[in-house]
Design a protein around this motif. Structure first.
Motif, PDB file in Angstrom:
ATOM      1  N   ILE A  29       0.807  -1.033   0.095  1.00 17.77           N
ATOM      2  CA  ILE A  29      -0.065  -0.024   0.089  1.00 17.77           C
ATOM      3  C   ILE A  29       0.987   1.435  -0.137  1.00 17.77           C
ATOM      4  N   ILE A  30       0.738   1.902  -0.929  1.00 20.47           N
ATOM      5  CA  ILE A  30       1.406   3.336  -1.154  1.00 20.47           C
ATOM      6  C   ILE A  30       0.859   4.642  -0.321  1.00 20.47           C
ATOM      7  N   ALA A  31      -0.420   4.591  -0.341  1.00 19.31           N
ATOM      8  CA  ALA A  31      -1.210   5.798   0.446  1.00 19.31           C
ATOM      9  C   ALA A  31      -2.528   5.231   0.746  1.00 19.31           C
ATOM     10  N   CYS A  32      -3.077   5.815   1.673  1.00 17.17           N
ATOM     11  CA  CYS A  32      -4.219   5.538   2.399  1.00 17.17           C
ATOM     12  C   CYS A  32      -4.855   6.827   2.954  1.00 17.17           C
ATOM     13  N   LYS A  33      -6.027   7.399   1.938  1.00 17.71           N
ATOM     14  CA  LYS A  33      -6.571   8.886   2.262  1.00 17.71           C
ATOM     15  C   LYS A  33      -7.834   8.432   2.884  1.00 17.71           C
ATOM     16  N   ASP A  54      -9.661   6.002   0.231  1.00 20.67           N
ATOM     17  CA  ASP A  54      -8.807   5.584  -1.122  1.00 20.67           C
ATOM     18  C   ASP A  54      -7.712   5.306  -0.698  1.00 20.67           C
ATOM     19  N   VAL A  55      -7.512   4.110  -1.441  1.00 22.17           N
ATOM     20  CA  VAL A  55      -6.021   3.371  -1.138  1.00 22.17           C
ATOM     21  C   VAL A  55      -5.475   3.167  -2.588  1.00 22.17           C
ATOM     22  N   THR A  56      -3.984   3.602  -2.422  1.00 21.67           N
ATOM     23  CA  THR A  56      -3.138   3.476  -3.706  1.00 21.67           C
ATOM     24  C   THR A  56      -2.233   2.440  -3.450  1.00 21.67           C
ATOM     25  N   MET A  57      -2.300   1.434  -4.436  1.00 19.11           N
ATOM     26  CA  MET A  57      -1.545   0.008  -4.629  1.00 19.11           C
ATOM     27  C   MET A  57      -0.453   0.083  -5.700  1.00 19.11           C
ATOM     28  N   ARG A  60      -3.075   0.012  -9.046  1.00 16.41           N
ATOM     29  CA  ARG A  60      -4.353  -0.049  -8.512  1.00 16.41           C
ATOM     30  C   ARG A  60      -4.803   1.211  -7.602  1.00 16.41           C
ATOM     31  N   GLU A  61      -5.979   1.703  -7.976  1.00 17.47           N
ATOM     32  CA  GLU A  61      -6.749   2.456  -6.819  1.00 17.47           C
ATOM     33  C   GLU A  61      -7.743   1.805  -6.589  1.00 17.47           C
ATOM     34  N   ASN A  63     -11.316   2.455  -3.889  1.00 20.63           N
ATOM     35  CA  ASN A  63     -12.093   3.439  -3.001  1.00 20.63           C
ATOM     36  C   ASN A  63     -13.347   2.656  -2.399  1.00 20.63           C
TER      37      ASN A  63
END
Length: 112
Positions: A29-33, A54-57, A60-61, A63
């Motif tokens: 997981i790169i980011a979790c907003k 919103d999770v960025t992998m 992949r995005e 939400n």
């Protein structure tokens, strides 16, 4: 993170813990907003909270944006439960694409 309401350290802490638990299912997981919004304050049913994640992998995005409840903690729980399922599904799909069944793909077994 908080929209239409004052920030709550207690809610933020619960959200942080739940976000960190997503790493147990996918370390990529790169980011979790996260946003928590207090919906229409004049609604007759009382205050409702809407949660969006919103999770960025890699590649992949994911939400979740449809979770709401009168209890912000229930909305958070339900949203993160849904995101956990999406992350698990994404990890399974990535393993299948890579031939993660343990048998490898035909190309891997017989390189050119």
């Amino acid at each position: 993170m908080f929209l239409g309401m004052e920030a709550s350290p207690a809610v933020a802490s619960v959200a942080r813990v739940k976000a960190l638990k997503l790493d147990q299912f996918c370390a990529d997981i790169i980011a979790c907003k996260l946003s928590i919004e207090l919906m229409d304050k004049h609604h007759q049913q009382g205050r409702r909270f809407a949660v969006r994640i919103d999770v960025t992998m890699p590649g992949r995005e994911l939400n979740i944006s449809r979770v709401n409840d009168e209890d912000v903690y229930i909305a958070l729980r339900d949203a993160f439960d849904g995101m956990k399922r999406q992350v698990e599904d994404a990890v399974r799909q990535a393993r299948r694409r890579r031939g993660g069944s343990g048998h490898g793909t035909e190309e891997e077994a017989h390189p050119p």
